[in-house]
Design a protein around this motif. Structure first.
Motif, PDB file in Angstrom:
ATOM      1  N   ASN A 121       0.955  -1.350   0.146  1.00 28.06           N
ATOM      2  CA  ASN A 121      -0.057   0.080  -0.028  1.00 28.06           C
ATOM      3  C   ASN A 121       0.866   1.307  -0.058  1.00 28.06           C
ATOM      4  N   GLY A 122       0.300   2.330  -0.164  1.00 28.71           N
ATOM      5  CA  GLY A 122       0.929   3.726  -0.359  1.00 28.71           C
ATOM      6  C   GLY A 122       1.806   3.986   0.894  1.00 28.71           C
ATOM      7  N   HIS A 123       1.169   3.764   2.029  1.00 29.87           N
ATOM      8  CA  HIS A 123       1.968   4.098   3.417  1.00 29.87           C
ATOM      9  C   HIS A 123       3.184   3.286   3.460  1.00 29.87           C
ATOM     10  N   ALA A 124       3.107   1.951   3.160  1.00 30.02           N
ATOM     11  CA  ALA A 124       4.436   1.428   3.135  1.00 30.02           C
ATOM     12  C   ALA A 124       5.545   1.766   2.056  1.00 30.02           C
TER      13      ALA A 124
ATOM     14  N   SER B  46       1.578 -13.878  14.334  1.00 23.70           N
ATOM     15  CA  SER B  46       2.094 -12.591  14.780  1.00 23.70           C
ATOM     16  C   SER B  46       3.426 -12.428  15.443  1.00 23.70           C
ATOM     17  N   ALA B  47       3.925 -10.913  15.311  1.00 25.59           N
ATOM     18  CA  ALA B  47       5.162 -10.761  15.863  1.00 25.59           C
ATOM     19  C   ALA B  47       5.580  -9.275  16.065  1.00 25.59           C
ATOM     20  N   GLU B  48       6.206  -8.928  17.155  1.00 27.01           N
ATOM     21  CA  GLU B  48       6.605  -7.574  17.373  1.00 27.01           C
ATOM     22  C   GLU B  48       8.224  -7.490  16.708  1.00 27.01           C
TER      23      GLU B  48
ATOM     24  N   LEU C 168       7.720  -2.631  14.996  1.00 29.36           N
ATOM     25  CA  LEU C 168       6.064  -2.911  14.328  1.00 29.36           C
ATOM     26  C   LEU C 168       5.655  -4.152  14.916  1.00 29.36           C
ATOM     27  N   ASP C 169       4.108  -4.093  15.013  1.00 26.30           N
ATOM     28  CA  ASP C 169       3.195  -5.255  15.457  1.00 26.30           C
ATOM     29  C   ASP C 169       2.654  -5.859  14.191  1.00 26.30           C
ATOM     30  N   SER C 170       3.160  -6.888  14.032  1.00 24.62           N
ATOM     31  CA  SER C 170       2.518  -7.196  12.459  1.00 24.62           C
ATOM     32  C   SER C 170       2.061  -8.753  12.573  1.00 24.62           C
ATOM     33  N   ARG C 171       1.087  -8.709  11.702  1.00 27.95           N
ATOM     34  CA  ARG C 171       0.210 -10.058  11.520  1.00 27.95           C
ATOM     35  C   ARG C 171       0.391 -10.482  10.105  1.00 27.95           C
ATOM     36  N   PHE C 172       0.625 -11.926  10.221  1.00 25.29           N
ATOM     37  CA  PHE C 172       1.092 -12.526   9.053  1.00 25.29           C
ATOM     38  C   PHE C 172      -0.198 -13.468   8.712  1.00 25.29           C
TER      39      PHE C 172
ATOM     40  N   ILE D 146      -0.067  -7.089   7.638  1.00 24.29           N
ATOM     41  CA  ILE D 146      -0.568  -5.951   8.136  1.00 24.29           C
ATOM     42  C   ILE D 146       0.360  -5.713   9.306  1.00 24.29           C
ATOM     43  N   ALA D 147       0.964  -4.429   9.242  1.00 24.04           N
ATOM     44  CA  ALA D 147       1.874  -4.025  10.341  1.00 24.04           C
ATOM     45  C   ALA D 147       1.398  -2.649  10.803  1.00 24.04           C
ATOM     46  N   ARG D 148       1.633  -2.445  12.202  1.00 21.52           N
ATOM     47  CA  ARG D 148       1.534  -1.266  12.680  1.00 21.52           C
ATOM     48  C   ARG D 148       2.769  -0.843  13.490  1.00 21.52           C
ATOM     49  N   ALA D 149       3.123   0.477  13.375  1.00 25.25           N
ATOM     50  CA  ALA D 149       4.308   1.039  13.911  1.00 25.25           C
ATOM     51  C   ALA D 149       3.635   1.305  15.694  1.00 25.25           C
ATOM     52  N   ILE D 150       4.295   0.668  16.385  1.00 34.74           N
ATOM     53  CA  ILE D 150       3.983   0.901  17.832  1.00 34.74           C
ATOM     54  C   ILE D 150       5.248   1.560  18.726  1.00 34.74           C
ATOM     55  N   THR D 151       5.920   1.859  18.089  1.00 31.45           N
ATOM     56  CA  THR D 151       7.359   2.548  18.561  1.00 31.45           C
ATOM     57  C   THR D 151       6.830   3.706  19.469  1.00 31.45           C
TER      58      THR D 151
END
Length: 128
Positions: free
Chosen positions: A42-45, A88-90, A102-106, A121-126
């Motif tokens: 996607n554009g954000h990535a 999932s992984a961080e 990143l908190d990622s779902r695979f 789908i990953a979300r920045a949780i920094t």
């Protein structure tokens, strides 16, 4: 015939809505094939990779991330391809502009019960 056309129109509409949702998300969304090539981004990535989407799609994942980040992503993806199970992984992942936690779902993408890709789908949780 009209019923089929109506279904096709509805399906096309749903696909367009999914595309818009993906593009407006502030998450990192990728589809990676079993050869670890990017099938969708996607554009954000793409923005965080310092590219536009069409420059990212079709590239090997190893060409987009530094070695340590690539190895981390590769391990997470291989686990999903081998197990056939979502996970999932961080992880800390380096991008050209910064490193992010990143908190990622695979999630598996299957064709006839064979995993052919992984939706990430990953979300920045920094900042958390």
């Amino acid at each position: 015939m009209k019923m089929q056309t109506k279904k096709e129109e509805l399906y096309k509409d749903i696909l367009e809505k999914r595309q818009r949702i993906s593009e407006f998300a502030e998450d990192f969304i990728f589809i990676i094939d079993n050869n670890l090539f990017v099938q969708y981004c996607n554009g954000h990535a793409a923005k965080h990779l310092g590219c536009c989407q069409r420059e990212v799609i079709g590239k090997p994942l190893k060409d987009l991330f530094p070695p340590n980040s690539y190895e981390t992503l590769k391990q997470n993806l291989q686990m999903v391809f081998e197990s056939g199970e979502s996970s999932s992984a961080e992880n800390n992942i380096a991008f050209p502009d910064k490193e992010l936690l990143l908190d990622s779902r695979f999630t598996t993408i299957k064709e006839r019960d064979v995993v052919t890709g992984v939706l990430v789908i990953a979300r920045a949780i920094t900042e958390r």
